[in-house]
Every structure is written in C-alpha cells, then in structure tokens.
Design a protein around this motif. Structure first.
Motif, mmCIF file in Angstrom:
data_model
loop_
_atom_site.group_PDB
_atom_site.id
_atom_site.type_symbol
_atom_site.label_atom_id
_atom_site.label_comp_id
_atom_site.label_asym_id
_atom_site.label_seq_id
_atom_site.Cartn_x
_atom_site.Cartn_y
_atom_site.Cartn_z
ATOM 1 N N LYS A 31 41.030 -6.993 10.331
ATOM 2 C CA LYS A 31 40.873 -7.628 11.646
ATOM 3 C C LYS A 31 42.228 -8.063 12.198
ATOM 4 N N VAL A 32 43.090 -8.597 11.328
ATOM 5 C CA VAL A 32 44.426 -8.988 11.763
ATOM 6 C C VAL A 32 45.184 -7.768 12.288
ATOM 7 N N TRP A 33 45.105 -6.670 11.553
ATOM 8 C CA TRP A 33 45.762 -5.427 11.972
ATOM 9 C C TRP A 33 45.248 -4.990 13.342
ATOM 10 N N ASP A 34 43.937 -5.044 13.541
ATOM 11 C CA ASP A 34 43.349 -4.612 14.814
ATOM 12 C C ASP A 34 43.838 -5.476 15.972
ATOM 13 N N ARG A 35 43.980 -6.800 15.734
ATOM 14 C CA ARG A 35 44.482 -7.681 16.796
ATOM 15 C C ARG A 35 45.931 -7.336 17.130
ATOM 16 N N MET A 36 46.722 -7.034 16.123
ATOM 17 C CA MET A 36 48.117 -6.654 16.358
ATOM 18 C C MET A 36 48.195 -5.384 17.197
ATOM 19 N N GLN A 37 47.387 -4.395 16.841
ATOM 20 C CA GLN A 37 47.398 -3.139 17.573
ATOM 21 C C GLN A 37 46.871 -3.310 18.996
ATOM 22 N N GLN A 38 45.906 -4.225 19.164
ATOM 23 C CA GLN A 38 45.374 -4.506 20.493
ATOM 24 C C GLN A 38 46.466 -5.057 21.405
ATOM 25 N N ALA A 39 47.252 -6.004 20.893
ATOM 26 C CA ALA A 39 48.335 -6.575 21.687
ATOM 27 C C ALA A 39 49.378 -5.517 22.031
ATOM 28 N N ARG A 40 49.645 -4.626 21.073
ATOM 29 C CA ARG A 40 50.646 -3.597 21.307
ATOM 30 C C ARG A 40 50.169 -2.548 22.306
ATOM 31 N N SER A 41 48.944 -2.071 22.141
ATOM 32 C CA SER A 41 48.463 -0.959 22.957
ATOM 33 C C SER A 41 48.070 -1.377 24.368
ATOM 34 N N ARG A 42 47.492 -2.583 24.491
ATOM 35 C CA ARG A 42 47.024 -3.043 25.805
ATOM 36 C C ARG A 42 48.014 -3.991 26.471
ATOM 37 N N ASN A 43 49.040 -4.387 25.724
ATOM 38 C CA ASN A 43 50.093 -5.275 26.236
ATOM 39 C C ASN A 43 49.514 -6.586 26.767
ATOM 40 N N ILE A 44 48.604 -7.157 25.991
ATOM 41 C CA ILE A 44 47.995 -8.440 26.320
ATOM 42 C C ILE A 44 48.011 -9.327 25.081
ATOM 43 N N PRO A 45 47.934 -10.662 25.248
ATOM 44 C CA PRO A 45 47.847 -11.536 24.063
ATOM 45 C C PRO A 45 46.551 -11.265 23.304
ATOM 46 N N ALA A 46 46.606 -11.344 21.990
ATOM 47 C CA ALA A 46 45.416 -11.152 21.153
ATOM 48 C C ALA A 46 45.501 -12.100 19.962
ATOM 49 N N ALA A 47 44.412 -12.803 19.697
ATOM 50 C CA ALA A 47 44.423 -13.829 18.646
ATOM 51 C C ALA A 47 43.385 -13.546 17.572
ATOM 52 N N THR A 48 43.708 -13.950 16.357
ATOM 53 C CA THR A 48 42.756 -13.894 15.250
ATOM 54 C C THR A 48 41.876 -15.140 15.294
ATOM 55 N N ASP A 49 40.926 -15.223 14.381
ATOM 56 C CA ASP A 49 40.207 -16.464 14.144
ATOM 57 C C ASP A 49 41.121 -17.410 13.361
ATOM 58 N N PHE A 50 40.644 -18.628 13.104
ATOM 59 C CA PHE A 50 41.406 -19.554 12.270
ATOM 60 C C PHE A 50 41.489 -19.018 10.844
ATOM 61 N N LEU A 51 42.637 -19.228 10.231
ATOM 62 C CA LEU A 51 42.887 -18.765 8.867
ATOM 63 C C LEU A 51 43.171 -19.954 7.968
ATOM 64 N N SER A 52 42.663 -19.892 6.749
ATOM 65 C CA SER A 52 42.994 -20.906 5.745
ATOM 66 C C SER A 52 44.439 -20.698 5.310
ATOM 67 N N PRO A 53 45.056 -21.681 4.643
ATOM 68 C CA PRO A 53 46.425 -21.477 4.158
ATOM 69 C C PRO A 53 46.573 -20.236 3.277
ATOM 70 N N GLN A 54 45.600 -19.970 2.416
ATOM 71 C CA GLN A 54 45.667 -18.778 1.567
ATOM 72 C C GLN A 54 45.612 -17.505 2.414
ATOM 73 N N GLN A 55 44.762 -17.493 3.426
ATOM 74 C CA GLN A 55 44.664 -16.326 4.301
ATOM 75 C C GLN A 55 45.936 -16.141 5.114
ATOM 76 N N GLN A 56 46.602 -17.234 5.444
ATOM 77 C CA GLN A 56 47.872 -17.134 6.168
ATOM 78 C C GLN A 56 48.931 -16.465 5.308
ATOM 79 N N ILE A 57 48.926 -16.758 4.012
ATOM 80 C CA ILE A 57 49.881 -16.122 3.106
ATOM 81 C C ILE A 57 49.650 -14.608 3.069
ATOM 82 N N LEU A 58 48.389 -14.197 2.951
ATOM 83 C CA LEU A 58 48.055 -12.771 2.942
ATOM 84 C C LEU A 58 48.449 -12.109 4.254
ATOM 85 N N THR A 59 48.208 -12.826 5.357
ATOM 86 C CA THR A 59 48.526 -12.278 6.676
ATOM 87 C C THR A 59 50.031 -12.082 6.834
#
Length: 265
Positions: free
Chosen positions: A22-50
């Motif tokens: 899902k994080v990857w898809d949001r990144m690609q969305q911002a790149r391809s459509r040139n608009i801001p794109a946000a993930t859901d809230f992430l726990s500290p552990q999920q932030q490390i993975l991201t």
C-alpha cells in the motif's frame, strides 16, 4: 525495481507485505498523477519498515514526509509530495484532523477506553493516530475520511457521555508525559536483565515475556533474552508498560553495571 521483487528483498510476508504494498502504491500515485498521496497511520514498527522500503526504492528525501499531527507523535503517516510541492508547505495538505472528546472531570477515562470505543464503532486502528488523554478531555488524531462520521455519531466511551468537537491542530492539548527514574545495577546489558529492572519484575519473568514474543526493542519484536541492549533503546512489554535505557556505564566493585532507566507511567 519491481514492487514484488522489492518486497521479496525486504523479506516482507503477511500483514507487513500488504502494508508495504500500500505504501508503494501511494508513492506511485503521487509520482504518476503529480498529486499529494498519504498512507494510513503507521505504528513505530511499521514506520521502520516503511523507511527501509523507501530507501531501497530510491525515494528522494524531498518526495515524502512523516506526519503525526505534532512533533512528538508516535503514530505517523507518510505524505508523498508531488514535484511542485515544497516540504515546508506539506502540512497544509495533511489529512490529519483532531477531535476533542470532552467529559466530566470526575469520570476518569483512559487511552484504552477511547480506543475501545472507536474500534467498537467500526473504526480500524489504521485510521486513528495518537490519543492524548487529559483530566477533562482527550484529543484524538484521526484521518479526515472518518472525521465527519465521528462528529455525527460518537457520543460516548463506555457509559461516559462525550462532547465531541473538531479543533485545529495548533490548539492540540499535549499532556505532560509522566515518568519515573530508576537507578539499579545489572550483571550485564542482556535484555532480560534490563527488562527486570525497567518493569520491576524477576529476571525469570522478564525472560518468559521475551521468549513469548511480548517484548519489543525500538518497536521491533525480540524473542532473545540474551540480546544486548544499549543506551537510548526503548523497550516495551505488552500489558506491562514501556521504558527507555537512559544510561549504562560505571562498574561496581562487584563487577555489576550501573544503569539509569526512564519508566513511563
């Protein structure tokens, strides 16, 4: 790099793989459509993975920002920025909103009470950021997609009536963190020894919690009681609390190591 190949390289499986996809898809969305794109809230552990994903994907530091609603937030989302947006203006596009749930001072409520109430209404954890509880109100950070529903429908936590309003993030009430300092000596900086001090339990009980997968070091699960810990590490055990190893150094005449622990209350 292909998304599947990248996730395989990270060794991501199960829920972690779904999250990073899902994080990857949001990144690609911002790149391809040139608009801001946000993930859901992430726990500290999920932030490390991201962060690991973004590093391997070659994402520039100007492409994204972690936001939680205030500087010390524990739960954060990632906002991916189009090339026309400056980092300094990113917060203006943040999907984070603050709800203030007020209650009578004599009706004490906890973080668990508010989280349980929200999840009982069908709001998944990913839509909720930090919950900041004070003596007469709690400020709850949520995604803008669930704000209208909660303003209209959320009126109680258990049997306690709530008055729920929307407030600007600049008026957020951030309660002072309560903690105590613990000074002790340990035979070594093994995780079980430090947990024993930090959570005031026997070393055997600490080892049992660690082996059972209930302990995290810097928000990552650790099941090895003999793992070495270091100054600055944050350690938590589900159901028992959290602490930080502030200092480790100085040897007593009996060869034990002096430590200072900051235990959050």
């Amino acid at each position: 790099m292909d998304k599947g190949v990248l996730l395989d390289r990270l060794g991501a499986t199960g829920e972690d793989r779904m999250l990073l996809a899902k994080v990857w898809d949001r990144m690609q969305q911002a790149r391809s459509r040139n608009i801001p794109a946000a993930t859901d809230f992430l726990s500290p552990q999920q932030q490390i993975l991201t962060r690991e994903l973004l590093h391997l994907a070659g994402a520039a530091e100007t492409e994204y920002v972690f936001l939680g609603g205030y500087p010390e937030a524990e739960r954060r989302l990632v906002l991916f920025l189009p090339d026309w947006m400056e980092m300094e203006t990113a917060e203006s596009e943040s999907p984070i909103r603050c709800l203030r749930a007020s209650f009578r001072a004599e009706q004490s409520l906890s973080h668990r009470d508010f989280l349980g109430s929200l999840m009982g209404m069908g709001i998944v954890r990913e839509k909720i950021g930090d919950i900041l509880v004070g003596p007469e109100s709690a400020d709850i950070l949520v995604l803008e997609t669930v704000e209208p529903f909660l303003l209209q429908s959320w009126d109680s936590a258990g049997r306690v009536k709530l008055n729920v309003t929307s407030v600007p993030l600049e008026y957020l009430h951030i309660p002072q963190v309560q903690w105590e300092e613990i000074r002790d000596t340990v035979s070594s900086l093994r995780l079980d020894a430090v947990v024993s001090t930090g959570l005031r339990m026997s070393r055997g009980k600490a080892a049992e919690l660690i082996s059972g997968g209930r302990v995290q070091v810097n928000w990552q699960e650790c099941t090895k009681p003999d793992r070495a810990v270091a100054e600055g590490d944050t350690i938590s055990a589900r159901g028992y609390g959290k602490f930080q190893l502030l200092e480790a150094g100085g040897i007593t005449k009996k060869g034990r190591i002096c430590i200072v622990v900051k235990r959050f209350i």
